[in-house]
Write a protein that holds these residues in place. Structure first.
Motif, PDB file in Angstrom:
ATOM      1  N   HIS A 276       0.804  -1.220   0.000  1.00  0.00           N
ATOM      2  CA  HIS A 276       0.000   0.000   0.000  1.00  0.00           C
ATOM      3  C   HIS A 276       0.840   1.275   0.000  1.00  0.00           C
ATOM      4  N   PHE A 277       1.904   1.291   0.788  1.00  0.00           N
ATOM      5  CA  PHE A 277       2.718   2.499   0.935  1.00  0.00           C
ATOM      6  C   PHE A 277       3.622   2.712  -0.283  1.00  0.00           C
ATOM      7  N   THR A 278       3.707   3.944  -0.754  1.00  0.00           N
ATOM      8  CA  THR A 278       4.767   4.306  -1.676  1.00  0.00           C
ATOM      9  C   THR A 278       6.041   4.525  -0.866  1.00  0.00           C
ATOM     10  N   VAL A 279       7.167   4.622  -1.544  1.00  0.00           N
ATOM     11  CA  VAL A 279       8.424   4.901  -0.839  1.00  0.00           C
ATOM     12  C   VAL A 279       8.330   6.225  -0.097  1.00  0.00           C
ATOM     13  N   ALA A 280       7.753   7.220  -0.739  1.00  0.00           N
ATOM     14  CA  ALA A 280       7.618   8.537  -0.109  1.00  0.00           C
ATOM     15  C   ALA A 280       6.721   8.469   1.132  1.00  0.00           C
ATOM     16  N   GLN A 281       5.625   7.716   1.056  1.00  0.00           N
ATOM     17  CA  GLN A 281       4.726   7.591   2.208  1.00  0.00           C
ATOM     18  C   GLN A 281       5.411   6.880   3.360  1.00  0.00           C
ATOM     19  N   SER A 282       6.181   5.845   3.050  1.00  0.00           N
ATOM     20  CA  SER A 282       6.903   5.112   4.089  1.00  0.00           C
ATOM     21  C   SER A 282       7.908   6.031   4.776  1.00  0.00           C
ATOM     22  N   GLU A 283       8.618   6.818   4.002  1.00  0.00           N
ATOM     23  CA  GLU A 283       9.596   7.745   4.570  1.00  0.00           C
ATOM     24  C   GLU A 283       8.908   8.825   5.395  1.00  0.00           C
ATOM     25  N   GLN A 284       7.756   9.284   4.922  1.00  0.00           N
ATOM     26  CA  GLN A 284       7.003  10.292   5.671  1.00  0.00           C
ATOM     27  C   GLN A 284       6.577   9.763   7.032  1.00  0.00           C
ATOM     28  N   LEU A 285       6.049   8.538   7.059  1.00  0.00           N
ATOM     29  CA  LEU A 285       5.641   7.959   8.343  1.00  0.00           C
ATOM     30  C   LEU A 285       6.854   7.748   9.244  1.00  0.00           C
TER      31      LEU A 285
END
Length: 304
Positions: A276-285
């Motif tokens: 589900h997570f994009t790389v950017a979303q994972s880094e944001q979290l």
């Protein structure tokens, strides 16, 4: 949200998705917020056992484990009625004609096992005053967010989730029901040093269920034989629970929980967030995680 199976005949009904209301700055489902005084003034008993989690962090799993321990590992004794009837969800406030779990709990004989999703600061004060035992389960934020998103999709009583990108933004901004995951897990982690709280991790339970079930049994003052422990481990395996109508929420009317959109018990794995997570979303979290949990001593695993 929990309903009695006797409401199955109300299939022709529809419900509106809830709005959000604030209680002490924490977003809750609006009916809960509007009836907050009743929840806040709920009277605990000294022998109450409380199960608390952030939503979709393994709540039903730990409920079933506890119930089996309480019944000597015998599923025929523990699974006579749906888990929603066995363990009332105290802050759940539903519109009429749906029954109140709070009223149900008040009428139950002791000892009671009660379910909450509340952050530590919103727990009714009587539970601290009575020094009740509390079991808390925490799940890594990435898998928890994914599971919570799919729960919103299938539960027609929850607020509208939007798409995954929108939901994750709301999750990170603490705008979803029950508020900040970060505040929730940290608040209960810090409370365990002051109260009789067993703090468990979902990932530990997946890695070695027998070890974690023994922890629960010891917390409850019970010793499990190897045979009973093995039986509980087997009965509470995800696939077995997913097929068990007494725990999989299939007794809830489909106009409330639509399992064709997403089953209540979906995958029960560690690491599904990668789908589900994009790389950017994972880094944001990861950035929010590092900031919000700094100095807490809390560590979560996102892979096994």
């Amino acid at each position: 949200m929990a309903l009695d199976s006797k409401l199955k005949d109300l299939e022709s009904m529809t419900i509106k998705r809830s709005e959000i209301g604030l209680v002490q700055g924490v977003p809750l489902v609006k009916d809960m917020a509007d009836n907050w005084n009743v929840i806040w003034n709920f009277q605990a008993r000294p022998d109450d056992l409380v199960i608390c989690t952030y939503p979709k962090a393994g709540t039903t799993w730990i409920q079933e484990i506890v119930n089996l321990i309480q019944h000597g590992g015998d599923p025929e004794k523990s699974d006579q009625v749906p888990i929603t009837t066995r363990m009332p969800f105290i802050e759940l406030i539903l519109p009429k004609p749906f029954p109140s779990d709070l009223k149900k709990a008040e009428a139950m004989p002791s000892p009671r096992t009660l379910k909450f999703h509340l952050p530590v600061q919103l727990m009714p004060p009587s539970f601290w005053e009575k020094n009740c035992k509390i079991i808390y389960v925490a799940r890594n934020a990435k898998d928890n967010a994914v599971s919570y998103f799919h729960f919103h999709r299938m539960n027609q009583g929850m607020p509208e989730p939007g798409n995954w990108d929108q939901f994750l933004e709301d999750f990170l901004d603490s705008k979803v029901a029950w508020g900040s995951w970060f505040d929730h897990v940290r608040g209960w982690w810090e409370a365990k040093d002051r109260h009789p709280i067993l703090y468990l991790f979902y990932e530990d339970m997946k890695e070695d269920p027998a070890r974690e079930i023994q922890k629960v049994a010891h917390f409850l003052g019970t010793e499990l034989s190897e045979a009973v422990l093995t039986r509980i481990v087997q009965h509470t395996m995800f696939e077995n629970m997913k097929g068990n109508p007494m725990v999989n929420y299939s007794t809830i009317p489909s106009f409330v929980m639509d399992h064709t959109i997403s089953p209540f018990m979906r995958k029960g794995t560690v690491g599904d967030w990668k789908n589900h997570f994009t790389v950017a979303q994972s880094e944001q979290l990861d950035e929010v995680y590092a900031r919000e949990l700094e100095g807490s001593g809390l560590t979560f695993r996102t892979n096994l």
